[in-house]
Scaffold this motif. Structure first.
Motif, short mmCIF file in Angstrom:
data_model
loop_
_atom_site.label_atom_id
_atom_site.label_comp_id
_atom_site.label_asym_id
_atom_site.label_seq_id
_atom_site.Cartn_x
_atom_site.Cartn_y
_atom_site.Cartn_z
N ASP A 191 -4.56 -1.34 10.93
CA ASP A 191 -3.66 -0.61 11.40
C ASP A 191 -2.26 -1.00 11.30
N THR A 192 -2.34 -2.40 10.90
CA THR A 192 -0.93 -3.30 10.75
C THR A 192 -0.24 -2.50 9.78
N ALA A 193 1.04 -1.96 10.21
CA ALA A 193 1.82 -1.46 9.22
C ALA A 193 3.29 -0.98 9.93
N VAL A 194 4.27 -0.40 9.01
CA VAL A 194 5.41 0.39 9.66
C VAL A 194 5.06 1.58 10.02
N TYR A 195 5.19 2.29 11.04
CA TYR A 195 4.81 3.50 11.35
C TYR A 195 6.24 4.33 11.17
N TYR A 196 6.17 5.65 10.77
CA TYR A 196 7.44 6.43 10.45
C TYR A 196 6.98 7.90 11.29
N CYS A 197 7.86 8.68 11.79
CA CYS A 197 7.43 9.71 12.15
C CYS A 197 8.65 10.62 11.31
N LYS A 212 0.88 -1.47 -0.08
CA LYS A 212 -0.09 -0.04 0.01
C LYS A 212 1.00 1.21 -0.10
N GLU A 213 0.19 2.23 -0.36
CA GLU A 213 0.87 3.67 -0.26
C GLU A 213 1.10 4.23 1.03
N ARG A 214 2.08 4.99 1.32
CA ARG A 214 2.45 5.65 2.53
C ARG A 214 0.94 6.54 2.90
N GLU A 215 0.47 6.48 4.02
CA GLU A 215 -0.81 7.27 4.47
C GLU A 215 -0.08 8.13 5.58
N GLY A 216 -0.25 9.39 5.37
CA GLY A 216 -0.29 10.42 6.74
C GLY A 216 -1.31 10.23 7.71
N LEU A 217 -0.86 10.13 8.81
CA LEU A 217 -1.96 9.76 9.98
C LEU A 217 -2.37 11.25 10.67
N SER A 218 -1.00 11.96 11.23
CA SER A 218 -1.60 13.14 11.94
C SER A 218 -0.23 14.04 12.25
#
Length: 125
Positions: free
Chosen positions: A90-96, A43-49
């Motif tokens: 919500d399973t994914a790699v999370y990045y800041c 999937k594409e990267r998704e902006g969260l907050s």
């Protein structure tokens, strides 16, 4: 230069909670807005907050609104993402990510140019 390191990823059950931490190498010298993104396999990267430097404005994408909460503690050079009521999707790699932005609002569409290495979150029963 801003160095970001994420931590806190884990395996959790659906409905569970998790808090991610983004620790910055320097925070108080410049004016950085910080955002959380995620990317699931295929999937594409998704902006969260995102959150402004002054901690006075936050924004969320619809899929996490009401479940995730972003906050920051500039004295600790850290930004947090509290995630509640987690779902398998919500399973994914999370990045800041960070950008020099002293403005009064933030947007997920900004060209964030400092990124961490990511932390894995897996939501599974």
């Amino acid at each position: 230069q801003l160095r970001l390191v994420e931590s806190g990823g884990s395996v959790v059950h659906p409905g569970g909670s998790l808090t991610l931490t983004c620790e910055a190498s320097k925070f108080t010298v410049d004016y950085y807005a910080i955002a959380w993104f995620r990317q699931a396999p295929g999937k594409e990267r998704e902006g969260l907050s995102c959150i402004t430097y002054k901690n006075d404005y936050t924004a969320y994408t619809d899929s996490v609104k009401g479940r995730f909460t972003i906050s920051r503690d500039n004295a600790k050079n850290s930004v947090y993402l509290q995630m509640d009521n987690l779902r398998p999707e919500d399973t994914a790699v999370y990045y800041c990510a960070g950008i020099v932005w002293p403005g009064s609002i933030c947007r997920l569409s900004y060209e964030y140019n400092y990124w961490g290495q990511g932390t894995q979150v897996t939501v599974s029963s």
